[in-house]
Design a protein around this motif. Structure first.
Motif, short mmCIF file in Angstrom:
data_model
loop_
_atom_site.label_atom_id
_atom_site.label_comp_id
_atom_site.label_asym_id
_atom_site.label_seq_id
_atom_site.Cartn_x
_atom_site.Cartn_y
_atom_site.Cartn_z
N ALA A 423 46.44 45.15 42.34
CA ALA A 423 47.44 44.31 41.68
C ALA A 423 47.79 43.10 42.52
CB ALA A 423 48.70 45.13 41.39
N GLY A 424 47.74 43.25 43.86
CA GLY A 424 48.08 42.13 44.73
C GLY A 424 48.23 42.59 46.16
N THR A 425 48.64 41.66 47.04
CA THR A 425 48.80 41.95 48.46
C THR A 425 50.07 41.29 48.98
OG1 THR A 425 47.52 39.99 49.10
CG2 THR A 425 46.30 42.05 48.80
N THR A 426 50.46 41.66 50.18
CA THR A 426 51.60 41.02 50.84
C THR A 426 51.10 40.07 51.92
OG1 THR A 426 51.77 42.79 52.48
CG2 THR A 426 53.05 43.03 50.46
N ASP A 427 51.90 39.06 52.23
CA ASP A 427 51.55 38.18 53.34
C ASP A 427 52.26 38.64 54.60
OD1 ASP A 427 54.19 37.40 53.10
OD2 ASP A 427 53.74 35.48 52.14
N GLU A 428 52.19 37.82 55.68
CA GLU A 428 52.78 38.23 56.95
C GLU A 428 54.28 38.45 56.87
OE1 GLU A 428 50.82 35.76 56.41
OE2 GLU A 428 49.07 35.83 57.74
N ARG A 429 54.95 37.78 55.92
CA ARG A 429 56.39 37.91 55.78
C ARG A 429 56.79 39.00 54.78
NH1 ARG A 429 54.93 32.75 55.65
NH2 ARG A 429 55.09 32.68 53.38
N GLY A 430 55.80 39.66 54.20
CA GLY A 430 56.09 40.74 53.27
C GLY A 430 56.22 40.28 51.84
N ALA A 431 55.96 39.00 51.57
CA ALA A 431 56.07 38.48 50.20
C ALA A 431 54.83 38.89 49.40
CB ALA A 431 56.20 36.96 50.21
N PHE A 432 55.05 39.33 48.17
CA PHE A 432 53.96 39.82 47.33
C PHE A 432 53.23 38.67 46.66
CE2 PHE A 432 52.45 41.36 43.13
CZ PHE A 432 51.53 42.30 43.59
N THR A 433 51.91 38.72 46.70
CA THR A 433 51.06 37.74 46.02
C THR A 433 50.21 38.47 44.99
OG1 THR A 433 50.95 36.34 47.99
CG2 THR A 433 49.29 35.98 46.27
N GLN A 434 50.39 38.14 43.75
CA GLN A 434 49.66 38.80 42.68
C GLN A 434 48.19 38.40 42.70
OE1 GLN A 434 51.62 38.49 38.94
NE2 GLN A 434 50.07 39.60 37.79
N ALA A 435 47.32 39.38 42.40
CA ALA A 435 45.88 39.10 42.36
C ALA A 435 45.58 38.13 41.23
CB ALA A 435 45.11 40.40 42.17
N ALA A 436 44.48 37.41 41.37
CA ALA A 436 44.07 36.45 40.33
C ALA A 436 43.75 37.19 39.04
CB ALA A 436 42.85 35.67 40.80
N PRO A 437 44.02 36.58 37.90
CA PRO A 437 43.72 37.23 36.62
C PRO A 437 42.23 37.59 36.51
CG PRO A 437 45.06 35.27 36.29
CD PRO A 437 44.61 35.25 37.72
N ALA A 438 41.95 38.73 35.90
CA ALA A 438 40.57 39.17 35.74
C ALA A 438 39.83 38.29 34.74
CB ALA A 438 40.54 40.62 35.26
N ALA A 439 38.52 38.18 34.94
CA ALA A 439 37.69 37.38 34.04
C ALA A 439 37.63 38.01 32.65
CB ALA A 439 36.29 37.24 34.62
N ARG A 440 37.65 37.17 31.63
CA ARG A 440 37.60 37.63 30.24
C ARG A 440 36.38 37.01 29.55
NH1 ARG A 440 42.81 39.56 28.97
NH2 ARG A 440 42.42 39.36 26.73
N THR A 441 35.62 37.85 28.83
CA THR A 441 34.39 37.40 28.19
C THR A 441 34.33 37.93 26.76
OG1 THR A 441 33.26 37.52 30.33
CG2 THR A 441 31.88 37.33 28.37
N ARG A 442 34.12 37.04 25.81
CA ARG A 442 33.94 37.45 24.42
C ARG A 442 32.56 38.06 24.26
NH1 ARG A 442 36.53 38.88 20.02
NH2 ARG A 442 38.08 37.23 20.38
N VAL A 443 32.48 39.34 23.84
CA VAL A 443 31.22 40.06 23.71
C VAL A 443 30.79 40.17 22.26
CG1 VAL A 443 30.04 42.27 24.13
CG2 VAL A 443 31.64 41.35 25.83
#
Length: 564
Positions: A423-443
């Motif tokens: 879902a995401g990671t924290t930086d050195e200060r503990g602030a949460f960074t959300q992961a980039a949105p997943a790729a979407r493909t019309r099948v």
């Protein structure tokens, strides 16, 4: 005397003049000591922040045997054996190692225990004992998501699972402290001291829900045991955005005791083990036929129980007279022959291209440790019988995650979303960074996805092969799969792979659940082995996510059979 003094003078000139820099450097080398300051490893948490893997402070207990008096060895060994819970003889051996200045007695002792040991040693006047701070990895859930999380080695580096994949991020950067010490190891006052502070590792937050993960592990472990199967896997995904709520395997790995487990059970089988999907693959054949316009769900078909393909006669799972089925009925009753007839209307190349669009033959893109992409032979190389068997899932190999992704695509209106586990990671200060949105493909088109979903809902109906997956109050869509299982040990097809995968609510999909059981001994059809696991896990997940029934009924559903 003059001659002797001249020798002394010459030696002094050599030491203080000619070789002074060499000796000064050697003295500094002996005096200046560098000590690594280990960075604290980041935690791995579930979606709600509950720690699944964490780092705690501990103490290493060691001894300098050269300082232990022979007369004190027995008493000291008795004391340490009691405090550390180790055999007295093992400790006594370390206390008596000749010529040694360092012997590790324990590597991960609780700070309170280490403090008690040093206090007791002081009272009993034991010499040579010491402790040093260190970090140890702890997994509060034991085997909860064990093969997914992975573990770290004695050096603190990730060896498998997410611990390995995100090792650099979790580990941080070690620091260093440089001091000057005397002969006995004590620090020399007023001398230089340089400290480079460590950078703590970042935390990694997963999309996993620990409650759903626990329920999935319980369900698949019980089924593997009940059927005498080799292994099993369960995946729970969000149908809309590809987030993975659970990824369970049986047997699962106890991370606090991983050394006692065979390495073959360290892997996350949901993404590493490839198998022939069997009838769960029929949805791709159905999607290709609908997308091309060759068939519609209500197309009437006369389906015998066998069909010749090149030099082989392929059969349905049981003998039957010619059946008058709709195309929807072919999928609902999981007819191999009917599926082959549909595949022949669209051709090998179009079927192959549809499988590629659904992700077959390529890694799903989750980034999980040792993720596999399965095997999809080029359509130009298909053998005579393979042109038929691939239509119903024999002759192509996939992973559990690839199969779950196919049904996520159908549930999401034909749009494939790359499976997401972080879902995401924290930086050195503990602030949460959300992961980039997943790729979407019309099948496939939205209409095709809707039509296939209706066919899958019929497969869970009273006449379908997946009726044991039905959930009271909810509309469920899904498909059984029973495939012959290739086994390298027997060098051929031995046993079966039993699968069920589907989504709910069928008319407004929220969750996708896949259950796969490898080589069950007491039964083998996907509808009787894997469908009950799906039902248990999906029921729990719907309640856990507070997803209510849609209170709707299938509108104008296509009949399974036709009178024409």
């Amino acid at each position: 005397m003059t001659f002797v003094l001249s020798i002394f003078a010459g030696r002094l000139i050599q030491l203080q003049g000619l070789d002074s820099k060499v000796y000064a450097a050697e003295a500094a080398k002996q005096r200046v000591q560098g000590e690594k300051l280990t960075a604290r490893r980041g935690s791995i948490t579930d979606a709600a922040g509950h720690e699944l893997a964490l780092t705690r402070e501990a103490r290493e207990v060691y001894v300098d045997p050269s300082e232990v008096k022979p007369a004190m060895r027995d008493q000291m060994a008795t004391f340490l054996a009691t405090e550390l819970g180790q055999p007295k003889q093992d400790i006594a051996t370390k206390l008596a190692v000749p010529g040694s200045r360092y012997q590790k007695l324990a590597s991960a002792v609780e700070p309170s225990v280490a403090g008690r040991i040093m206090q007791g040693a002081s009272k009993l006047k034991f010499k040579g004992l010491g402790t040093r701070s260190r970090y140890v990895r702890d997994y509060p859930g034991g085997d909860l998501a064990g093969t997914l999380l992975g573990f770290v080695g004695d050096d603190g580096n990730g060896l498998s699972g997410l611990e390995s994949t995100y090792d650099t991020l979790l580990a941080g950067r070690d620091g260093e402290q440089i001091i000057e010490t005397g002969r006995a190891g004590q620090r020399i006052p007023m001398t230089r001291s340089t400290v480079k502070a460590p950078v703590e590792g970042r935390d990694v937050r997963l999309t996993i829900d620990r409650d759903i993960q626990w329920a999935a592990q319980q369900a698949i472990a019980e089924e593997v045991k009940a059927t005498g199967a080799r292994t099993g896997s369960v995946i729970v995904m969000d149908a809309r955005d590809g987030r993975v709520y659970a990824m369970a395997n049986a047997p699962e790995l106890d991370l606090n005791d991983w050394r006692r487990t065979s390495p073959e059970n360290w892997v996350n089988r949901a993404v590493t083990d490839v198998f022939e999907p069997g009838s769960t693959n029929k949805v791709i054949t159905a999607a290709a036929a609908l997308e091309s316009g060759a068939l519609r769900p209500d197309t009437a078909m006369r389906v015998p129980d066998n069909i010749r393909c090149a030099d082989q006669v392929l059969r349905d799972s049981h003998p039957h007279p010619v059946e008058r089925l709709t195309f929807s009925g072919v999928v609902a009753t999981s007819s191999n022959v009917g599926t082959i007839m549909a595949a022949q209307k669209i051709g090998d190349q179009r079927l192959y291209e549809m499988m590629r669009r659904f992700g077959f033959g390529a890694k799903p893109g989750s980034g999980l440790y040792r993720e596999e992409g399965g095997l999809l032979p080029d359509w130009r190389n298909w053998s005579g019988s393979q042109r038929c068997t691939i239509a119903y899932g024999q002759g192509v190999s996939v992973t559990a995650l690839q199969t779950a992704s196919v049904y996520q695509t159908i549930a999401n209106g034909g749009v494939r979303v790359t499976p997401t586990i972080v879902a995401g990671t924290t930086d050195e200060r503990g602030a949460f960074t959300q992961a980039a949105p997943a790729a979407r493909t019309r099948v496939i088109s939205e209409r095709t996805a809707r039509d296939v979903a209706g066919m899958l809902e019929a497969a869970v109906g009273a006449e379908g092969t997946g009726n044991l997956a039905a959930i009271d109050g909810y509309r469920v869509a899904g498909k059984t799969g029973t495939a012959m299982r290739y086994d390298a040990e027997c060098r051929g097809y031995c046993g079966y792979t039993s699968t069920f995968v589907g989504f709910a609510p069928a008319d407004a999909p929220r969750l996708v659940v896949l259950a796969v059981v490898q080589d069950p001994q007491k039964a083998h059809y996907g509808g009787e082995v894997a469908a009950p696991v799906f039902r248990k896990v999906m029921t729990f997940a719907l309640k856990s996510q507070k997803i209510p029934p849609t209170a709707t009924r299938p509108s104008a559903s296509v009949p399974i059979r036709t009178g024409r």
